[in-house]
Motif scaffolding. Structure first.
Motif, mmCIF file in Angstrom:
data_model
loop_
_atom_site.group_PDB
_atom_site.id
_atom_site.type_symbol
_atom_site.label_atom_id
_atom_site.label_comp_id
_atom_site.label_asym_id
_atom_site.label_seq_id
_atom_site.Cartn_x
_atom_site.Cartn_y
_atom_site.Cartn_z
ATOM 1 N N ARG A 272 0.837 -1.206 0.000
ATOM 2 C CA ARG A 272 0.000 0.000 0.000
ATOM 3 C C ARG A 272 0.869 1.251 0.000
ATOM 4 N NH1 ARG A 272 -3.095 -2.602 4.018
ATOM 5 N NH2 ARG A 272 -2.223 -1.178 5.583
ATOM 6 N N ALA A 273 1.941 1.223 0.766
ATOM 7 C CA ALA A 273 2.846 2.377 0.812
ATOM 8 C C ALA A 273 3.490 2.614 -0.553
ATOM 9 C CB ALA A 273 3.914 2.164 1.879
ATOM 10 N N LEU A 274 3.873 1.557 -1.237
ATOM 11 C CA LEU A 274 4.486 1.705 -2.558
ATOM 12 C C LEU A 274 3.509 2.291 -3.573
ATOM 13 C CD1 LEU A 274 6.594 -1.572 -2.968
ATOM 14 C CD2 LEU A 274 7.437 0.724 -2.486
ATOM 15 N N THR A 275 2.241 1.945 -3.471
ATOM 16 C CA THR A 275 1.254 2.477 -4.429
ATOM 17 C C THR A 275 1.045 3.976 -4.248
ATOM 18 O OG1 THR A 275 -0.615 1.978 -2.961
ATOM 19 C CG2 THR A 275 0.019 0.268 -4.554
ATOM 20 N N ARG A 276 1.452 4.519 -3.103
ATOM 21 C CA ARG A 276 1.286 5.962 -2.874
ATOM 22 C C ARG A 276 2.466 6.775 -3.409
ATOM 23 N NH1 ARG A 276 -0.919 3.985 2.154
ATOM 24 N NH2 ARG A 276 1.082 4.278 3.227
ATOM 25 N N TYR A 277 3.476 6.091 -3.945
ATOM 26 C CA TYR A 277 4.651 6.787 -4.475
ATOM 27 C C TYR A 277 4.247 7.653 -5.659
ATOM 28 C CZ TYR A 277 9.562 7.405 -5.788
ATOM 29 O OH TYR A 277 10.792 7.927 -6.061
ATOM 30 N N ARG A 278 4.698 8.894 -5.679
ATOM 31 C CA ARG A 278 4.288 9.844 -6.714
ATOM 32 C C ARG A 278 5.429 10.110 -7.696
ATOM 33 N NH1 ARG A 278 3.198 15.006 -3.967
ATOM 34 N NH2 ARG A 278 2.861 15.710 -6.098
ATOM 35 N N HIS A 279 5.069 10.174 -8.958
ATOM 36 C CA HIS A 279 6.042 10.542 -9.982
ATOM 37 C C HIS A 279 5.856 11.993 -10.388
ATOM 38 C CE1 HIS A 279 8.236 6.863 -10.765
ATOM 39 N NE2 HIS A 279 7.121 6.227 -10.454
ATOM 40 N N GLY A 280 6.946 12.588 -10.845
ATOM 41 C CA GLY A 280 6.925 13.981 -11.265
ATOM 42 C C GLY A 280 6.654 14.116 -12.748
ATOM 43 N N PRO A 281 6.784 15.331 -13.282
ATOM 44 C CA PRO A 281 6.609 15.550 -14.719
ATOM 45 C C PRO A 281 7.591 14.724 -15.545
ATOM 46 C CG PRO A 281 6.563 17.639 -13.533
ATOM 47 C CD PRO A 281 7.009 16.583 -12.543
ATOM 48 N N GLY A 282 7.300 14.627 -16.825
ATOM 49 C CA GLY A 282 8.184 13.923 -17.741
ATOM 50 C C GLY A 282 9.151 14.878 -18.421
ATOM 51 N N ALA A 283 9.967 14.339 -19.304
ATOM 52 C CA ALA A 283 10.931 15.144 -20.052
ATOM 53 C C ALA A 283 10.732 14.892 -21.545
ATOM 54 C CB ALA A 283 12.361 14.790 -19.650
ATOM 55 N N PHE A 284 10.801 15.958 -22.326
ATOM 56 C CA PHE A 284 10.840 15.836 -23.789
ATOM 57 C C PHE A 284 12.226 16.265 -24.226
ATOM 58 C CE2 PHE A 284 10.578 17.045 -28.147
ATOM 59 C CZ PHE A 284 9.710 16.116 -28.704
ATOM 60 N N LYS A 285 12.930 15.395 -24.944
ATOM 61 C CA LYS A 285 14.356 15.582 -25.228
ATOM 62 C C LYS A 285 14.621 15.634 -26.725
ATOM 63 C CE LYS A 285 18.768 13.225 -24.062
ATOM 64 N NZ LYS A 285 19.135 12.449 -25.248
#
Length: 432
Positions: A272-285
């Protein structure tokens, strides 16, 4: 004892080496055809032009306790300056190894800049273990860093960029800080964006911002060579569709991937704790093969391997908010790297390479090539005329190349204060 490491990014490879040094029989399993994770290089545009697929300039690599003492033979390239921030008046603020030389470009803010960075640079030996590990931190390490930092230093490292920039009088100083803070991939009003920018400035004054000669792949190859020297085994092109049986299993993966690999074998509370992990914006390269170095209007930009292209503090802040709120930026903040300017092994004689990326909504499928190149052209008139070929990589394509780059998140998770201090979960032993 048998140990298996899933993932051959720099963290996985260093972990594998430490296990092998401890006498374990180590096997590293990597889904990609080559080791390295974010430390990969390839000819993305034209034959003979070497581009780094992800990371290129490494401000904390030589300072890393995890890398020091491994016996690596990396040929580091040090440009004359770590970073530059061009402005519309044709000048640039340049982050140099010398605090005095850097401060001299900040006019009325020179003393304030010295006051911010000098104590941290002078006390780096006490701060390094608390900032760079090894983790979890012991009480002595924390107390030593707290004494070295003092109340003002601790507050600065935990501050958001907008608040930290409020102590500067001149717009050029605020813009300079914004470019450094935007490496956090956070809105500049969110903590600890200011602290991350400050840490990068301190790293430049302590040890520069180096790059491996020949591309980031060289650092990965050195780590692999050290592992094999210690008796370890590397298996590439082998997706780990489930966790193998071993005495020790070390996973250099994102929480989402760990949940998939574990297949329900983790404790429910930890899942449950792992499912709460948040990702940030992506990158366009965008990677470029160029007929000559980028023709920056400001001379200082030609001395730095990293150039922060975005203009004023407010312009950069707007771009970072766009990415965070799910909007593609109209005038993006662009991180440009040009290590080939100081490393001729990366391109055929007389030619060169560079790349730039901007922050976009996580998973953004669109194309921001035109917007990125327009921003570079703004500070380097004639830039488009130097382009021989380009290769673009969207957030979904970044993730397709490397599952750890979820939605194109090259930071490995949102750099919020809580998640930066305790990842992947809030626990005294979060990695267990």
């Amino acid at each position: 004892m048998q140990a298996v490491v899933v993932g051959s990014g720099p963290n996985g490879l260093v972990g594998a080496i430490v296990l092998a040094q401890a006498g374990l029989e180590v096997t590293v399993v990597e889904a990609a055809e080559a080791a390295g994770g974010g430390l990969r290089s390839a000819e993305l545009t034209l034959p003979g032009f070497v581009h780094d697929l992800c990371s290129s300039v490494h401000p904390l690599a030589r300072l890393s306790p995890g890398l020091r003492g491994l016996g690596l033979e990396v040929d580091w390239v040090d440009p004359p300056a770590a970073a530059a921030h061009p402005l519309d008046d044709g000048s640039a603020v340049v982050l140099r190894w010398s605090i005095e030389e850097t401060a001299s470009a900040l006019g009325r803010d020179a003393d304030r800049y010295r006051a911010l960075v000098s104590p941290l640079v002078e006390r780096w030996d006490a701060l390094e273990p608390a900032l760079l590990g090894p983790f979890p931190l012991g009480a002595g390490t924390v107390l030593g860093a707290a004494r070295a930092l003092g109340r003002a230093g601790a507050r600065a490292l935990l501050q958001d960029a907008r608040s930290l920039a409020g102590s500067f009088e001149e717009e050029r100083s605020r813009a300079f800080l914004a470019g450094l803070a935007a490496h956090a991939i956070l809105p500049l009003e969110r903590r600890p964006s200011g602290g991350i920018g400050l840490l990068l400035a301190v790293a430049a004054h302590v040890d520069g911002w180096p790059s491996p000669r020949g591309g980031s792949q060289q650092l990965a190859d050195e780590l692999v060579a050290r592992l094999i020297e210690l008796g370890g085994v590397l298996r590439t092109g082998e997706p780990a569709d489930e966790l193998p049986e071993a005495d020790v299993v070390l996973c250099d993966v994102m929480p989402r991937e760990l949940l998939r690999l574990a297949g329900g074998r983790l404790p429910e509370r930890y899942e449950r704790a792992l499912t709460r992990y948040r990702h940030g914006p992506g990158a366009f390269k965008v990677d470029w093969a160029l007929s000559k170095p980028i023709p920056w209007r400001a001379r200082g930009c030609a001395e730095a391997s990293t150039v922060h292209v975005g203009g004023t503090f407010d312009e950069i802040a707007r771009s970072e908010w766009d990415a965070a709120l799910g909007r593609p930026p109209v005038a993006p903040f662009v991180l440009v790297t040009q290590p080939a300017r100081f490393d001729p092994t990366r391109a055929p004689e007389g030619l060169t390479t560079a790349w730039g990326y901007c922050h976009v909504p996580n998973g953004y499928p669109g194309d921001l090539t035109e917007a990125i190149e327009a921003q570079v052209e703004r500070f380097a008139p004639g830039f488009r005329d130097t382009i021989l070929a380009r290769a673009t990589t969207s957030p979904p394509e970044l993730e397709q190349r490397n599952r750890n780059l979820v939605g194109g998140d090259v930071g490995g998770g949102a750099m919020t204060l809580g998640q930066l201090l305790a990842r992947p979960v809030r626990s005294r032993t979060p990695y267990r």
